[in-house]
Design a protein around this motif. Sequence first.
Motif, PDB file in Angstrom:
ATOM      1  N   ILE A 115       0.841  -1.207   0.000  1.00 28.83           N
ATOM      2  CA  ILE A 115       0.000   0.000   0.000  1.00 28.83           C
ATOM      3  C   ILE A 115       0.873   1.253   0.000  1.00 28.83           C
ATOM      4  N   GLY A 116       1.900   1.270   0.850  1.00 27.32           N
ATOM      5  CA  GLY A 116       2.798   2.423   0.920  1.00 27.32           C
ATOM      6  C   GLY A 116       3.508   2.663  -0.396  1.00 27.32           C
ATOM      7  N   THR A 117       3.991   1.570  -1.002  1.00 27.17           N
ATOM      8  CA  THR A 117       4.681   1.686  -2.293  1.00 27.17           C
ATOM      9  C   THR A 117       3.716   2.122  -3.377  1.00 27.17           C
ATOM     10  N   ALA A 118       2.543   1.490  -3.433  1.00 26.56           N
ATOM     11  CA  ALA A 118       1.550   1.827  -4.451  1.00 26.56           C
ATOM     12  C   ALA A 118       1.116   3.285  -4.328  1.00 26.56           C
ATOM     13  N   GLY A 119       1.058   3.780  -3.086  1.00 28.59           N
ATOM     14  CA  GLY A 119       0.679   5.174  -2.882  1.00 28.59           C
ATOM     15  C   GLY A 119       1.770   6.136  -3.310  1.00 28.59           C
ATOM     16  N   THR A 146      12.200  17.082 -15.819  1.00 32.27           N
ATOM     17  CA  THR A 146      11.830  16.746 -14.436  1.00 32.27           C
ATOM     18  C   THR A 146      11.100  15.409 -14.368  1.00 32.27           C
ATOM     19  N   CYS A 147       9.971  15.297 -15.062  1.00 34.44           N
ATOM     20  CA  CYS A 147       9.113  14.112 -14.903  1.00 34.44           C
ATOM     21  C   CYS A 147       9.767  12.823 -15.399  1.00 34.44           C
ATOM     22  N   VAL A 148      10.359  12.852 -16.586  1.00 30.04           N
ATOM     23  CA  VAL A 148      10.981  11.640 -17.126  1.00 30.04           C
ATOM     24  C   VAL A 148      12.170  11.185 -16.271  1.00 30.04           C
ATOM     25  N   PRO A 149      13.117  12.089 -15.914  1.00 30.57           N
ATOM     26  CA  PRO A 149      14.224  11.645 -15.049  1.00 30.57           C
ATOM     27  C   PRO A 149      13.763  11.128 -13.688  1.00 30.57           C
ATOM     28  N   THR A 150      12.807  11.813 -13.056  1.00 27.84           N
ATOM     29  CA  THR A 150      12.361  11.361 -11.736  1.00 27.84           C
ATOM     30  C   THR A 150      11.590  10.049 -11.820  1.00 27.84           C
ATOM     31  N   PHE A 151      10.859   9.858 -12.909  1.00 30.15           N
ATOM     32  CA  PHE A 151      10.153   8.585 -13.091  1.00 30.15           C
ATOM     33  C   PHE A 151      11.154   7.437 -13.232  1.00 30.15           C
ATOM     34  N   ILE A 152      12.157   7.638 -14.057  1.00 31.18           N
ATOM     35  CA  ILE A 152      13.139   6.573 -14.310  1.00 31.18           C
ATOM     36  C   ILE A 152      13.964   6.266 -13.064  1.00 31.18           C
ATOM     37  N   PHE A 153      14.479   7.301 -12.418  1.00 32.36           N
ATOM     38  CA  PHE A 153      15.444   7.081 -11.343  1.00 32.36           C
ATOM     39  C   PHE A 153      14.828   6.954  -9.953  1.00 32.36           C
ATOM     40  N   LEU A 154      13.560   7.305  -9.801  1.00 32.40           N
ATOM     41  CA  LEU A 154      12.923   7.150  -8.492  1.00 32.40           C
ATOM     42  C   LEU A 154      11.776   6.141  -8.532  1.00 32.40           C
ATOM     43  N   ASN A 155      10.852   6.295  -9.475  1.00 38.39           N
ATOM     44  CA  ASN A 155       9.703   5.386  -9.507  1.00 38.39           C
ATOM     45  C   ASN A 155      10.087   3.938  -9.799  1.00 38.39           C
ATOM     46  N   ILE A 156      10.934   3.730 -10.792  1.00 36.86           N
ATOM     47  CA  ILE A 156      11.269   2.356 -11.181  1.00 36.86           C
ATOM     48  C   ILE A 156      11.991   1.598 -10.066  1.00 36.86           C
ATOM     49  N   PRO A 157      13.035   2.166  -9.416  1.00 38.31           N
ATOM     50  CA  PRO A 157      13.655   1.451  -8.291  1.00 38.31           C
ATOM     51  C   PRO A 157      12.691   1.196  -7.135  1.00 38.31           C
ATOM     52  N   VAL A 158      11.800   2.159  -6.854  1.00 43.29           N
ATOM     53  CA  VAL A 158      10.832   1.979  -5.772  1.00 43.29           C
ATOM     54  C   VAL A 158       9.840   0.871  -6.125  1.00 43.29           C
ATOM     55  N   LEU A 159       9.438   0.814  -7.388  1.00 42.49           N
ATOM     56  CA  LEU A 159       8.548  -0.248  -7.845  1.00 42.49           C
ATOM     57  C   LEU A 159       9.178  -1.627  -7.614  1.00 42.49           C
ATOM     58  N   ILE A 160      10.451  -1.758  -7.969  1.00 39.70           N
ATOM     59  CA  ILE A 160      11.163  -3.035  -7.787  1.00 39.70           C
ATOM     60  C   ILE A 160      11.305  -3.361  -6.305  1.00 39.70           C
ATOM     61  N   ALA A 161      11.709  -2.354  -5.500  1.00 41.48           N
ATOM     62  CA  ALA A 161      11.878  -2.570  -4.071  1.00 41.48           C
ATOM     63  C   ALA A 161      10.543  -2.922  -3.403  1.00 41.48           C
ATOM     64  N   GLY A 162       9.477  -2.245  -3.812  1.00 37.72           N
ATOM     65  CA  GLY A 162       8.158  -2.533  -3.252  1.00 37.72           C
ATOM     66  C   GLY A 162       7.688  -3.937  -3.581  1.00 37.72           C
ATOM     67  N   PHE A 163       8.012  -4.406  -4.793  1.00 32.00           N
ATOM     68  CA  PHE A 163       7.650  -5.767  -5.173  1.00 32.00           C
ATOM     69  C   PHE A 163       8.346  -6.790  -4.267  1.00 32.00           C
ATOM     70  N   PHE A 164       9.646  -6.599  -4.059  1.00 33.66           N
ATOM     71  CA  PHE A 164      10.378  -7.526  -3.198  1.00 33.66           C
ATOM     72  C   PHE A 164       9.855  -7.479  -1.770  1.00 33.66           C
ATOM     73  N   ALA A 165       9.508  -6.277  -1.287  1.00 35.53           N
ATOM     74  CA  ALA A 165       8.968  -6.148   0.063  1.00 35.53           C
ATOM     75  C   ALA A 165       7.650  -6.911   0.183  1.00 35.53           C
ATOM     76  N   GLY A 166       6.799  -6.794  -0.833  1.00 31.97           N
ATOM     77  CA  GLY A 166       5.515  -7.485  -0.808  1.00 31.97           C
ATOM     78  C   GLY A 166       5.658  -8.994  -0.848  1.00 31.97           C
ATOM     79  N   MET A 167       6.727  -9.464  -1.451  1.00 31.60           N
ATOM     80  CA  MET A 167       6.920 -10.910  -1.595  1.00 31.60           C
ATOM     81  C   MET A 167       7.633 -11.547  -0.415  1.00 31.60           C
ATOM     82  N   ILE A 168       8.548 -10.808   0.244  1.00 34.30           N
ATOM     83  CA  ILE A 168       9.385 -11.448   1.269  1.00 34.30           C
ATOM     84  C   ILE A 168       8.970 -11.120   2.706  1.00 34.30           C
ATOM     85  N   LEU A 169       8.214 -10.029   2.908  1.00 34.46           N
ATOM     86  CA  LEU A 169       7.866  -9.676   4.290  1.00 34.46           C
ATOM     87  C   LEU A 169       6.783 -10.628   4.846  1.00 34.46           C
TER      88      LEU A 169
END
Length: 436
Positions: A377-381, A413-436
């Motif tokens: 939920i936190g990641t999706a938000g 602004t939007c494209v760089p922040t999407f690539i360098f912030l959203n994508i890593p957070v998406l990956i990290a959130g996926f792992f958190a959802g699977m392993i916690l």
Amino acid sequence: MNAVLIAVFIMILLSLFRLNVVLALFIGALAGGVVAGMGYGEVITVFTEGIVGGAEIALSYALLGGFAALIAYSGITEVLVGFIIKALKKEQSRKARIIAKVSIIIALLAVSIMSQNLIPVHIAFIPILIPPLLSLMNELGFDRRLIAVVLTFGLTFPYVLFPIGFGQIFQNTIVTGFESAGMEIAFGEVAPALIIPASGFVVGLFLALFYYRKNRRYETRDIASEGVAEVSVKTVSIAVAAIIATFGVQILTDSMIFGALAGIMVFFLSFQFKWSRLDNELVNGIKMMAYIGIVMLAANGFAAVISETGHVSPLVDGIANILSDQKILVVISMLFVGLVVTMGIGSSFATIPIIASIFIPMGMELGLSIPAIIAIIGTAGALGDAGSPASDSTLGPTAGLAADGQHNHIWDTCVPTFIFLNIPVLIAGFFAGMIL
């Protein structure tokens, strides 16, 4: 056909093709509303009513732009920037320039992080601090796309991880979401579950620092239309007092409008500057930020239409029905829905109440643990807050970096922040959802 997906897709696609963001937001909202069965008149009515919700922030930005112009006119930043540039030319060494660049990045990180937690002024500092520093950034060869990532990191990472300031509001929204779904969790359970998703922001920041390490050239342009006032101890002191008044009043009143007005009045009531000059600078500063304010108004109208379609819940339910026995795909889909909704609405705080009531029962049915559901939920938000054309976490940095007309909101602004912030957070959130 889901109205939310269509509206967000059209809005982003048109923005990437460099259609004006305001027009892209309106066309996207119109398309989404029509797909949802709303008539043209109803879409326009909802869009117009939604604009009202962004009036305060738009006026705040306009006044802060005027205040930023007065700061530039006072000469305080000329003194600071001139001193640093002289020191760099005196040193004439690569090491000195690197130290200066690192120091600025650390300072901007510190200020932007504190703006979310310790001194919760949010984006109010950006139009004041960044425009006067653009000439120094040009001298040092900064790539402004990196600064956009740094500022957006500071505006998003802290509220995800730290349970104070805006972080307390964000994490308490997750707790409230559980309560609405008929479950109770302790506030202290939220932050530990968000450590892994938040680490995605950190990884993305370091990747951006590496990728945008090369120099980029910009023209040095004057932001103050009347030049700079004669610099003296008095004028510098007035500027410092105005800055203190702005942030002090904003914290006391919880209003960026009255904070900006306080700073502006310090300049006028000091009687150290001609009122006609101050008035010219104020008007030009307001013009400088007017476009950002209009984008925010349109973004609120777009968000209102998205909510009115009622297509967020069917989107999630449809995914749940199709993928109910595929845990990995369900987690990915939940994060994708959060990304789409937040990209459209432009606010992670507004996204959580929409998705929590659906994600929590779904997570429990899949057998996910409470920490895993919190992480999802936190990641999706948080997903989409960085990278969304309608988010104040991207509009804020653009407001400062585009003050001289050399920074594009979407591509810089939007494209760089999407690539360098959203994508890593998406990956990290996926792992958190699977392993916690």
